[in-house]
Design a protein around this motif. Structure first.
Motif, short mmCIF file in Angstrom:
data_model
loop_
_atom_site.label_atom_id
_atom_site.label_comp_id
_atom_site.label_asym_id
_atom_site.label_seq_id
_atom_site.Cartn_x
_atom_site.Cartn_y
_atom_site.Cartn_z
N VAL A 61 0.86 -1.18 0.00
CA VAL A 61 0.00 0.00 0.00
C VAL A 61 0.90 1.23 0.00
CG1 VAL A 61 -1.78 1.28 1.23
CG2 VAL A 61 -1.80 -1.22 1.26
N ILE A 66 -3.42 0.15 -3.62
CA ILE A 66 -2.93 -1.16 -3.21
C ILE A 66 -2.47 -1.93 -4.44
CG2 ILE A 66 -5.24 -2.19 -3.24
CD1 ILE A 66 -4.22 -4.04 -0.94
N TYR A 93 -8.47 -1.37 -2.10
CA TYR A 93 -7.78 -0.39 -1.25
C TYR A 93 -8.66 0.00 -0.06
CZ TYR A 93 -6.01 3.88 0.69
OH TYR A 93 -5.58 4.82 1.59
#
Length: 178
Positions: A61, A66, A93
């Motif tokens: 991340v 991500i 994410y």
């Protein structure tokens, strides 16, 4: 022969139709990233160690995105592993953003080390890397018991902050779709 070819083509068409547009975009995504180009990131993933290293997916991340590394290169050279992966959709994410913001300050202060006994009793480990601009890269290997209890497989307790974070992170890892 023509019949087999027709069936093959028809099967491929149905397979492509089964994928949603977003899935096709992710699979064909050229938006790849390597940690070498980033200043701030968190890398995490479950790695099975019993009976040989089995890495599944390692995630990173950074910058509100991500990424997933499905290359399984972690097991080739764990000490020199460098994340390289592709971006996942924003929906993935959203599953990890709270975990990243809750990264334990106590852990960030720790030097790179191993917690518990990763690989003991044919278990695995939680692999964590943390990089902040201006601070050296830190890497931790944590017994995978951290996903579901407060002590490692040898009944040595984890620090309280680590047990809490590990259990939260374990739930998130199992919910991610790559």
């Amino acid at each position: 022969m023509k019949k087999n070819f027709f069936i093959l083509v028809l099967g491929l068409v149905f397979a492509m139709l089964a994928c949603t547009k977003k899935e096709i975009e992710v699979l064909n995504s050229s938006q790849k990233v390597s940690v070498e180009s980033l200043d701030n990131y968190v890398v995490f993933g479950y790695v099975g160690l019993g009976w040989g290293c089995r890495s599944s997916v390692i995630y990173m991340v950074s910058n509100n995105k991500i990424y997933a590394d499905t290359s399984k290169t972690f097991c080739n050279d764990q000490e020199n592993y460098t994340f390289t992966g592709y971006q996942l959709p924003e929906s993935e994410y959203n599953k990890v953003k709270d975990i990243v913001s809750a990264f334990p300050a106590e852990l960030a202060k720790e030097e790179s080390k191993t917690f518990g006994c990763p690989g003991c009793a044919d278990g695995g480990m939680l692999y964590l890397q943390y990089k902040k601009k201006g601070v050296s890269l830190k890497t931790w290997r944590i017994d995978d018991a951290v996903f579901y209890r407060d002590s490692d497989v040898l009944n040595n307790p984890f620090p309280t902050y680590l047990a809490k974070y590990g259990q939260s992170l374990g739930k998130v890892i199992t919910s991610l779709k790559y």
